[in-house]
Design a protein around this motif. Structure first.
Motif, PDB file in Angstrom:
ATOM      1  N   ILE A 270       0.828  -1.205   0.000  1.00  0.00           N
ATOM      2  CA  ILE A 270       0.000   0.000   0.000  1.00  0.00           C
ATOM      3  C   ILE A 270       0.863   1.256   0.000  1.00  0.00           C
ATOM      4  CG2 ILE A 270      -1.701   1.328   1.323  1.00  0.00           C
ATOM      5  CD1 ILE A 270      -2.827  -1.301   2.341  1.00  0.00           C
ATOM      6  N   PHE A 271       1.995   1.215   0.705  1.00  0.00           N
ATOM      7  CA  PHE A 271       2.868   2.374   0.803  1.00  0.00           C
ATOM      8  C   PHE A 271       3.353   2.823  -0.580  1.00  0.00           C
ATOM      9  CE2 PHE A 271       7.286   3.930   0.986  1.00  0.00           C
ATOM     10  CZ  PHE A 271       7.081   5.102   1.694  1.00  0.00           C
TER      11      PHE A 271
ATOM     12  N   VAL B  28      14.530   1.239  -1.639  1.00  0.00           N
ATOM     13  CA  VAL B  28      13.783   1.093  -2.889  1.00  0.00           C
ATOM     14  C   VAL B  28      13.000  -0.219  -2.888  1.00  0.00           C
ATOM     15  CG1 VAL B  28      13.977   0.882  -5.398  1.00  0.00           C
ATOM     16  CG2 VAL B  28      15.441   2.486  -4.170  1.00  0.00           C
ATOM     17  N   SER B  29      13.554  -1.243  -2.270  1.00  0.00           N
ATOM     18  CA  SER B  29      12.885  -2.548  -2.224  1.00  0.00           C
ATOM     19  C   SER B  29      11.545  -2.458  -1.490  1.00  0.00           C
ATOM     20  CB  SER B  29      13.782  -3.585  -1.544  1.00  0.00           C
ATOM     21  OG  SER B  29      14.133  -3.169  -0.233  1.00  0.00           O
ATOM     22  N   ASP B  30      11.484  -1.609  -0.450  1.00  0.00           N
ATOM     23  CA  ASP B  30      10.213  -1.416   0.267  1.00  0.00           C
ATOM     24  C   ASP B  30       9.195  -0.709  -0.619  1.00  0.00           C
ATOM     25  OD1 ASP B  30      10.999  -2.612   2.667  1.00  0.00           O
ATOM     26  OD2 ASP B  30      11.963  -0.784   3.381  1.00  0.00           O
ATOM     27  N   TYR B  31       9.669   0.323  -1.313  1.00  0.00           N
ATOM     28  CA  TYR B  31       8.771   1.056  -2.211  1.00  0.00           C
ATOM     29  C   TYR B  31       8.294   0.163  -3.354  1.00  0.00           C
ATOM     30  CZ  TYR B  31       7.455   3.974  -6.161  1.00  0.00           C
ATOM     31  OH  TYR B  31       6.796   4.499  -7.246  1.00  0.00           O
ATOM     32  N   ASP B  32       9.196  -0.672  -3.856  1.00  0.00           N
ATOM     33  CA  ASP B  32       8.893  -1.480  -5.032  1.00  0.00           C
ATOM     34  C   ASP B  32       7.864  -2.564  -4.758  1.00  0.00           C
ATOM     35  OD1 ASP B  32       9.408  -1.858  -7.791  1.00  0.00           O
ATOM     36  OD2 ASP B  32      10.502  -3.689  -7.323  1.00  0.00           O
ATOM     37  N   LYS B  33       7.591  -2.849  -3.495  1.00  0.00           N
ATOM     38  CA  LYS B  33       6.538  -3.820  -3.186  1.00  0.00           C
ATOM     39  C   LYS B  33       5.192  -3.338  -3.719  1.00  0.00           C
ATOM     40  CE  LYS B  33       8.795  -5.647   0.969  1.00  0.00           C
ATOM     41  NZ  LYS B  33       8.758  -5.729   2.447  1.00  0.00           N
ATOM     42  N   GLY B  34       5.004  -2.034  -3.670  1.00  0.00           N
ATOM     43  CA  GLY B  34       3.793  -1.459  -4.256  1.00  0.00           C
ATOM     44  C   GLY B  34       3.979  -1.158  -5.733  1.00  0.00           C
ATOM     45  N   GLY B  35       5.227  -0.770  -6.092  1.00  0.00           N
ATOM     46  CA  GLY B  35       5.517  -0.467  -7.490  1.00  0.00           C
ATOM     47  C   GLY B  35       5.294  -1.655  -8.404  1.00  0.00           C
TER      48      GLY B  35
ATOM     49  N   PHE C 134       2.961  -3.820  -8.196  1.00  0.00           N
ATOM     50  CA  PHE C 134       1.539  -3.924  -8.508  1.00  0.00           C
ATOM     51  C   PHE C 134       1.188  -3.008  -9.675  1.00  0.00           C
ATOM     52  CE2 PHE C 134       1.343  -5.934  -4.413  1.00  0.00           C
ATOM     53  CZ  PHE C 134       0.246  -6.782  -4.491  1.00  0.00           C
ATOM     54  N   ILE C 135       1.768  -1.798  -9.663  1.00  0.00           N
ATOM     55  CA  ILE C 135       1.523  -0.852 -10.748  1.00  0.00           C
ATOM     56  C   ILE C 135       2.112  -1.390 -12.042  1.00  0.00           C
ATOM     57  CG2 ILE C 135       1.970   1.497 -11.568  1.00  0.00           C
ATOM     58  CD1 ILE C 135       2.078   2.375  -8.640  1.00  0.00           C
TER      59      ILE C 135
END
Length: 233
Positions: free
Chosen positions: A9-10, A55-62, A64-65
């Motif tokens: 979600i983040f 970046v790995s934390d951000y990419d968990k949502g990325g 999905f996009i």
């Protein structure tokens, strides 16, 4: 807070918020360089850097996009369908123009990369720079390129096309609306098309139509051109 950052979600929320802010900035300023896609990327990068977020934390949502990019390619059939009459009326010049533009774009990348001594993986990764991301990434994978480099090249190409495209058309006195739309759409895909839409309905329609056709044509000619000029790569 850490629990939220580690969830998909983040990344999704940060991306959506940054893009929305980018849209607002562009609507208020109308400055081509402040394209929402470009400004949202800068904002996300700054946010992750300032708050020291991996970046790995951000990419968990990325991720999905990114997943929806390929299915979203189907939407390119809509402008083709809506403007089918216009396509039939100018079928030969449109297809010829898009094919020529795609060929020149690919060959130019190959020769410039050879001139500046750029390595083969980077060269191949930049070949699909002028088509939309979902198709460009698949072409890059097919040729053995690096998808992340391809995405960066596509974004930069789109922004440059949106900024300088209209001025280039004016410089060379290209006044035909169909020609302007085809040129911008073929060279700078969806990002350039946002500028073409501002120029007029016909320009926007032809640019939208060119995105799909340029992508299809590039899928077929990129492997062939790469094979022919393999000594330059």
């Amino acid at each position: 807070m850490r629990e939220l950052i580690s969830t998909p979600i983040f990344g999704i929320m940060i991306s959506l918020i940054a893009f929305e802010i980018g849209c607002i900035l562009y609507k208020k300023t109308k400055v081509p360089i402040l394209n929402p896609l470009f400004t949202s990327i800068i904002m996300v990068m700054c946010f992750l850097t300032i708050f020291n977020i991996n970046v790995s934390d951000y990419d968990k949502g990325g991720q999905f996009i990114s997943f929806f990019l390929s299915p979203a390619t189907v939407i390119l059939a809509v402008p083709l369908y809506k403007k089918i009459k216009l396509l039939k009326a100018y079928a030969l010049p449109i297809v010829a123009g898009i094919t020529a533009g795609s060929l020149v774009g690919i060959i130019t990348v190959i020769f410039l990369c050879h001139l500046f001594g750029i390595s083969k993986p980077l060269d191949i990764s930049m070949i699909p720079k002028s088509i939309t991301v979902p198709i460009g990434v698949e072409v890059s994978k097919q040729l053995g390129g690096i998808p992340s480099i391809t995405v960066a090249a596509i974004i930069i190409t789109g922004i440059m096309g949106a900024v300088v495209g209209p001025y280039v058309c004016k410089l060379f006195k290209i006044e035909d609306k169909v020609a302007v739309g085809v040129a911008i759409g073929t060279a700078s895909h969806a990002v350039g098309t946002t500028k073409a839409i501002e120029l007029g309905e016909v320009e926007g329609a032809m640019s939208s139509l060119s995105i799909g056709l340029a992508g299809i044509i590039t899928v077929f000619i990129a492997p062939v051109i790469t094979k022919i000029f393999e000594n330059f790569i």
